[in-house]
Design a protein around this motif. Sequence first.
Motif, PDB file in Angstrom:
ATOM      1  N   GLN A 265       0.866  -1.182   0.000  1.00  0.00           N
ATOM      2  CA  GLN A 265       0.000   0.000   0.000  1.00  0.00           C
ATOM      3  C   GLN A 265       0.902   1.232   0.000  1.00  0.00           C
ATOM      4  O   GLN A 265       1.142   1.836  -1.030  1.00  0.00           O
ATOM      5  CB  GLN A 265      -0.944  -0.026   1.199  1.00  0.00           C
ATOM      6  N   CYS A 266       1.483   1.582   1.168  1.00  0.00           N
ATOM      7  CA  CYS A 266       2.357   2.762   1.169  1.00  0.00           C
ATOM      8  C   CYS A 266       3.720   2.438   0.579  1.00  0.00           C
ATOM      9  O   CYS A 266       4.435   3.319   0.131  1.00  0.00           O
ATOM     10  CB  CYS A 266       2.508   3.318   2.582  1.00  0.00           C
ATOM     11  N   GLY A 267       4.111   1.157   0.625  1.00  0.00           N
ATOM     12  CA  GLY A 267       5.372   0.758   0.018  1.00  0.00           C
ATOM     13  C   GLY A 267       6.597   0.955   0.880  1.00  0.00           C
ATOM     14  O   GLY A 267       7.721   0.722   0.425  1.00  0.00           O
ATOM     15  N   PHE A 268       6.391   1.351   2.127  1.00  0.00           N
ATOM     16  CA  PHE A 268       7.572   1.607   2.966  1.00  0.00           C
ATOM     17  C   PHE A 268       8.373   0.334   3.217  1.00  0.00           C
ATOM     18  O   PHE A 268       9.595   0.320   3.164  1.00  0.00           O
ATOM     19  CB  PHE A 268       7.169   2.231   4.307  1.00  0.00           C
ATOM     20  N   CYS A 269       7.680  -0.752   3.484  1.00  0.00           N
ATOM     21  CA  CYS A 269       8.353  -2.010   3.832  1.00  0.00           C
ATOM     22  C   CYS A 269       8.818  -2.767   2.598  1.00  0.00           C
ATOM     23  O   CYS A 269       9.601  -3.713   2.704  1.00  0.00           O
ATOM     24  CB  CYS A 269       7.393  -2.904   4.610  1.00  0.00           C
TER      25      CYS A 269
ATOM     26  N   CYS B 264       5.196  -4.657   8.292  1.00  0.00           N
ATOM     27  CA  CYS B 264       4.373  -3.933   7.338  1.00  0.00           C
ATOM     28  C   CYS B 264       3.171  -3.393   8.103  1.00  0.00           C
ATOM     29  O   CYS B 264       2.476  -4.146   8.759  1.00  0.00           O
ATOM     30  CB  CYS B 264       3.896  -4.841   6.215  1.00  0.00           C
ATOM     31  N   ARG B 265       2.959  -2.085   7.991  1.00  0.00           N
ATOM     32  CA  ARG B 265       1.863  -1.497   8.762  1.00  0.00           C
ATOM     33  C   ARG B 265       0.573  -1.438   7.960  1.00  0.00           C
ATOM     34  O   ARG B 265      -0.430  -0.977   8.455  1.00  0.00           O
ATOM     35  CB  ARG B 265       2.251  -0.091   9.222  1.00  0.00           C
ATOM     36  N   CYS B 266       0.638  -1.832   6.695  1.00  0.00           N
ATOM     37  CA  CYS B 266      -0.527  -1.588   5.836  1.00  0.00           C
ATOM     38  C   CYS B 266      -1.279  -2.840   5.399  1.00  0.00           C
ATOM     39  O   CYS B 266      -2.491  -2.905   5.509  1.00  0.00           O
ATOM     40  CB  CYS B 266      -0.103  -0.860   4.576  1.00  0.00           C
ATOM     41  N   THR B 267      -0.571  -3.811   4.851  1.00  0.00           N
ATOM     42  CA  THR B 267      -1.273  -4.802   4.044  1.00  0.00           C
ATOM     43  C   THR B 267      -1.831  -5.990   4.806  1.00  0.00           C
ATOM     44  O   THR B 267      -2.659  -6.712   4.282  1.00  0.00           O
ATOM     45  CB  THR B 267      -0.355  -5.399   2.964  1.00  0.00           C
TER      46      THR B 267
HETATM   47  S1  FES Z   1       2.940  -1.387   2.526  1.00  0.00           S
HETATM   48 FE1  FES Z   1       2.962   0.181   4.039  1.00  0.00          FE
HETATM   49  S2  FES Z   1       4.352  -0.654   5.504  1.00  0.00           S
HETATM   50 FE2  FES Z   1       4.056  -2.286   4.159  1.00  0.00          FE
END
Ligand code: FES
Lengths: 163, 299
Positions: free
Chosen positions: A101-105, A137-140
């Motif tokens: 989602q945000c792509g941070f991880c 991962c905080r999103c998926t």
């Molecule tokens: S996609 Fe947002 S932290 Fe994994």
Amino acid sequence: MSDHREIAVTVNGRRYREAASDRMLLSDFLRQRLGLTGTHVGCEHGVCGSCTVHLEGAAVRSCLLLAAQADGTELRTVEGLASGDRLHPLQEAFREHFALQCGFCTPGILMAALDFLAHNPTPTRREIAEMLSGHLCRCTGYAPIIDAIAAVAGTGTTPEVTS
Amino acid sequence: MKPPPFRYVRPDSLEEALALLATHGDEAKVLAGGCSLVPMLNMRLARPEVLVDVNRVGGLAEVRADNGDVTTGAMLRQSAFERSPQLRGALPLTAACAPYIGHFVTRNRGTVGGSLAHADARGELPLVLLTLGGSVLAESRRGRRSIAAEDLFLYHFTSALEPDELLTDVRWPAAAPGWGYGFAEMAQRHGDYALAMAACALRRRDGVVAEVRLGLGAVADRPLLAGEAAGVLVGQSLDGAAGDEAVREAASLAAAAAQPFEDLHASVAYRRQLVSLLSEQVIRQGWLDADDRAGEGGP
Ligand code: FES
Ligand code: FES
């Protein structure tokens, strides 16, 4: 104390030579000195996995290495995965399976997963989940990430990448 | 979250590394895999004057087998225990604990010697070395000495190594016919610090336990051997109702021998209960594993 020294590295096939202080982390060296900001920095103590890169072919945490330790080595970062506009098969699978989602991880997980698949080309979902325990991962919610990795497992598209 | 200033030195030879440690003593810290030391630097929990990076010292990651032992160089990466067929065959207990050491990525970098010298009371490798009755070799300019696992781990984060000593080799007793092994741990998430763990090495002969060592980890300020618990198993078959009884008794003695602490994650009572359950598990694993080996005619 903390002298500066020249660090010579090859990253994604390109040679670099830049100065760094002895206490500079490899993650900061990649991002700040070489401008390779695809490698992300989350926790800086080895917990989140977002800074994972390949050092001499093996996935490592770049926040747990000093830039000075990488002098003379060969590195690969997420920027080295795609060829031109063509995504790497694992990146493609992440897109297809909505594994970010945000792509941070994501960069860290991609780099870890490629090394993981090179050693275990046909992992079970459980083994993939255990590997992912080293990545926050905080999103998926992880399930799509497991789907994406499982989708390329055994397809023979991954091992060459880590060599 | 950046390291404090230090002087970074990267010796190429053992002599050079030992000379640096002799000169700087307490002020120096050895940098091996960096999985524990670098976080401590980043969090400013450690502030060494000199960082002695031994990653490029030659000859520190070799594996040798002799006299029923396997000796691994201190700089062998933890992932080797999962990947090398030779190590998996000779050191099944070490291989069994390996997937629990940190994470896939940190095992690529973390070293066996670093983990032992760090002496974290929650470390898997210290527990397994103690359970097997192994030892380490410590070198300094004053000479070299062997330190038995029993004497190596003093308390949490403190080993018996002197400031000028470098841990260079680890001696592991290798698997032998008739022996079986078990390892189990409970953590909140895979790769987290264990709430409790247990390891067992058991020799089976003529249908009974001939010899057994039971180790407990993360439930005291260092790994422990539960000698009394192991004692009740000797001479017993672990099959059938009498076997169940013996295993339960050993497990409750192990729980009593543990000295767990209480924190946010688990109470003392819960940790003792875990010790009991994990002890039962590893004793049974060891018993069945020993049987399997006998069936195959030994390793
Ligand atoms: S996609 Fe947002 S932290 Fe994994
Ligand atoms: S930034 Fe390196 S593991 Fe989190």
